[in-house]
Design an enzyme around this catalytic site. Structure first.
Site, PDB file in Angstrom:
ATOM      1  CB  ALA A 178      -0.935   0.004   1.207  1.00 47.94           C
ATOM      2  CG  ASP A 179       3.499   4.395   1.914  1.00 57.74           C
ATOM      3  OD1 ASP A 179       3.759   4.986   0.844  1.00 57.74           O
ATOM      4  OD2 ASP A 179       3.774   4.866   3.031  1.00 57.74           O
ATOM      5  CG  LEU A 180       7.258  -0.337  -3.080  1.00 58.37           C
ATOM      6  CD1 LEU A 180       7.764  -1.249  -1.975  1.00 58.37           C
ATOM      7  CD2 LEU A 180       7.126  -1.104  -4.390  1.00 58.37           C
ATOM      8  CG  ASN A 184       7.778   1.872   3.967  1.00 59.16           C
ATOM      9  OD1 ASN A 184       8.212   2.190   5.077  1.00 59.16           O
ATOM     10  ND2 ASN A 184       6.617   2.296   3.514  1.00 59.16           N
TER      11      ASN A 184
END
Length: 253
Positions: A178-180, A184
């Site tokens: 969801a938040d690459l 991360n």
């Protein structure tokens, strides 16, 4: 991702004197004999809890001296306009929709498939009426640096090709992150990579649309964090990443 797992244990608890409500702790009973609600309160850890710098909206701490080794405690916070109403309260939609439980189970499934993600220790929620707060405790990855930090260093070079390989490996298994972003993706000194922060991520059928969104999100984050580097240089490095990704994806493994 509410998959039945006979090794899971769910321990209910009531809030302490500083809070109200009831909650539960989810953990692997083959790894832990019992879980304690105080694990999810950074104040209970005292000097052993250190806020994580650069952790997005905040709400994360490094925990030292725990019986299960170095850990990371993270509270689930809200951003954008929703944060003006409450930073950490989420609408209750049932226990299977609790964000910390979903990430705990997703991490376990990815590790079962041999993918490099942090080991989840326990997840919790505390519910009061139609709202709940959530937290997760995970093993800390020691001696790692983010792709963002590696890309910003003056000497040396970021592991663009290894990043492409890493992302393709997760995508092949069906992980829609969801938040690459560049914060991360982590690497250690030996070049081993991990993905972290899987809140709201999901396992699904590999498809071009969501894979493209993941990669576009990563490219935007690299451009945003480029510092003194030119946009052309960043796009050239991302092209190296994408070339290896495409090659790995085409191999089908």
């Amino acid at each position: 991702m509410a998959i039945f797992d006979a090794t899971e244990s769910l321990t209910p608890f009531r809030a302490g004197p500083r809070e109200r409500g009831v909650g539960s702790i989810l953990f692997d009973q083959t790894q832990l004999r019992q879980a304690d609600p105080r694990w999810f309160d950074p104040e209970a850890w005292g000097a052993r809890a250190t806020p994580v710098s650069g952790s997005g909206r905040g709400g994360a701490w490094f925990i030292e001296g725990a019986s299960h080794g170095p850990c990371v405690l993270r509270h689930y916070l809200r951003g954008g306009l929703a944060a003006a109403v409450s930073r950490d309260r989420h609408l209750w939609r049932g226990v299977d929709r609790v964000r910390s439980f979903a990430e705990f189970r997703l991490l376990r499934e990815l590790r079962r498939r041999g993918l490099p993600v942090p080991e989840p220790i326990a997840a919790s929620y505390l519910r009061e009426g139609i709202w709940y707060r959530a937290s997760i405790l995970m093993a800390r990855l020691v001696g790692v640096r983010s792709l963002a930090a590696l890309a910003a260093q003056e000497q040396g070079e970021a592991p663009w090709e290894a990043t492409g390989e890493l992302i393709a490996r997760f995508h092949r298994e069906g992980l829609d992150h969801a938040d690459l972003n560049a914060h991360n993706i982590l690497f250690d000194e030996a070049g081993r990579g991990w993905l972290i922060d899987l809140d709201r991520s999901r396992m699904t059928i590999p498809a071009t649309a969501w894979r493209t969104r993941n990669l576009a999100r990563l490219e935007r984050s690299l451009l945003k964090l480029r510092g003194e580097r030119s946009e052309e240089a960043v796009r050239a490095d991302f092209a190296r990443l994408r070339a290896v990704y495409d090659k790995r994806w085409a191999r089908g493994i």
